[in-house]
Scaffold this motif. Sequence first.
Motif, short mmCIF file in Angstrom:
data_model
loop_
_atom_site.label_atom_id
_atom_site.label_comp_id
_atom_site.label_asym_id
_atom_site.label_seq_id
_atom_site.Cartn_x
_atom_site.Cartn_y
_atom_site.Cartn_z
N SER A 197 41.00 -10.98 -1.25
CA SER A 197 41.01 -10.24 -2.06
C SER A 197 41.27 -10.81 -3.48
O SER A 197 41.50 -11.99 -3.61
CB SER A 197 42.17 -8.97 -2.18
N CYS A 198 41.20 -9.77 -4.69
CA CYS A 198 41.41 -10.52 -5.88
C CYS A 198 42.59 -11.26 -6.21
O CYS A 198 43.69 -10.46 -5.90
CB CYS A 198 41.08 -9.70 -7.10
N GLY A 199 42.97 -12.19 -6.69
CA GLY A 199 44.38 -12.67 -6.81
C GLY A 199 44.92 -12.17 -8.31
O GLY A 199 44.34 -11.85 -9.20
N ALA A 200 46.24 -11.97 -8.06
CA ALA A 200 47.12 -11.46 -9.26
C ALA A 200 47.06 -12.47 -10.33
O ALA A 200 47.23 -13.71 -10.20
CB ALA A 200 48.32 -10.84 -8.96
N GLY A 201 46.96 -12.02 -11.69
CA GLY A 201 47.02 -12.88 -12.79
C GLY A 201 45.81 -13.57 -13.22
O GLY A 201 46.04 -14.60 -14.26
N SER A 202 44.75 -13.50 -12.77
CA SER A 202 43.70 -14.46 -13.04
C SER A 202 42.46 -13.59 -12.73
O SER A 202 42.29 -12.83 -11.81
CB SER A 202 43.62 -15.72 -12.38
N SER A 203 41.39 -13.63 -13.58
CA SER A 203 40.16 -12.88 -13.52
C SER A 203 39.00 -13.69 -12.43
O SER A 203 38.12 -12.99 -12.00
CB SER A 203 39.31 -12.69 -14.71
N ASN A 204 39.71 -14.89 -12.03
CA ASN A 204 38.60 -15.45 -11.22
C ASN A 204 39.31 -16.05 -10.12
O ASN A 204 38.71 -17.19 -9.62
CB ASN A 204 37.65 -16.69 -12.02
N SER A 205 40.34 -15.72 -9.55
CA SER A 205 41.11 -15.96 -8.48
C SER A 205 41.09 -15.33 -7.48
O SER A 205 40.77 -14.05 -7.39
CB SER A 205 42.60 -16.48 -8.65
N TYR A 206 41.25 -15.90 -6.21
CA TYR A 206 41.43 -14.99 -4.81
C TYR A 206 42.60 -15.37 -4.05
O TYR A 206 43.19 -16.35 -4.20
CB TYR A 206 40.05 -15.19 -3.68
N ALA A 207 42.96 -14.27 -3.18
CA ALA A 207 44.18 -14.51 -2.32
C ALA A 207 44.00 -13.93 -1.19
O ALA A 207 43.16 -12.70 -1.04
CB ALA A 207 45.40 -14.25 -3.38
N THR A 208 44.69 -14.01 -0.19
CA THR A 208 44.52 -13.34 1.24
C THR A 208 45.88 -12.58 1.23
O THR A 208 47.13 -13.21 1.10
CB THR A 208 44.68 -14.38 2.40
N TYR A 209 45.74 -11.30 1.41
CA TYR A 209 46.73 -10.53 1.73
C TYR A 209 46.59 -9.74 3.11
O TYR A 209 45.55 -9.97 3.71
CB TYR A 209 46.55 -9.33 0.51
N GLY A 210 47.53 -9.06 3.22
CA GLY A 210 47.65 -8.20 4.72
C GLY A 210 48.51 -7.09 4.39
O GLY A 210 49.27 -6.80 3.39
#
Length: 82
Positions: free
Chosen positions: A28-41
Amino acid sequence: MAYSSSRGLNSENHMKPDLCAPGTAILSCGAGSSNSYATYGGTSMASPHVAGAVALLIQAAKANGIDYNPGTLKSALMQSCT
């Protein structure tokens, strides 16, 4: 299914979960940046999948003149699960 998901009979002797949706290791979209991704659950990742499926069911029902209610929508989801 995630290790934290409910399994089996609940206190009212009903089998749970009714259906499962992707909710582990979702990119998903990463917090705090317009071009980062992160893995969540978790349910925050699974709920949008189910909500989207319900929206598609409602759209199809309206387009075909089919009456629907929460019960018929749940039934349609349950019957289409594998």
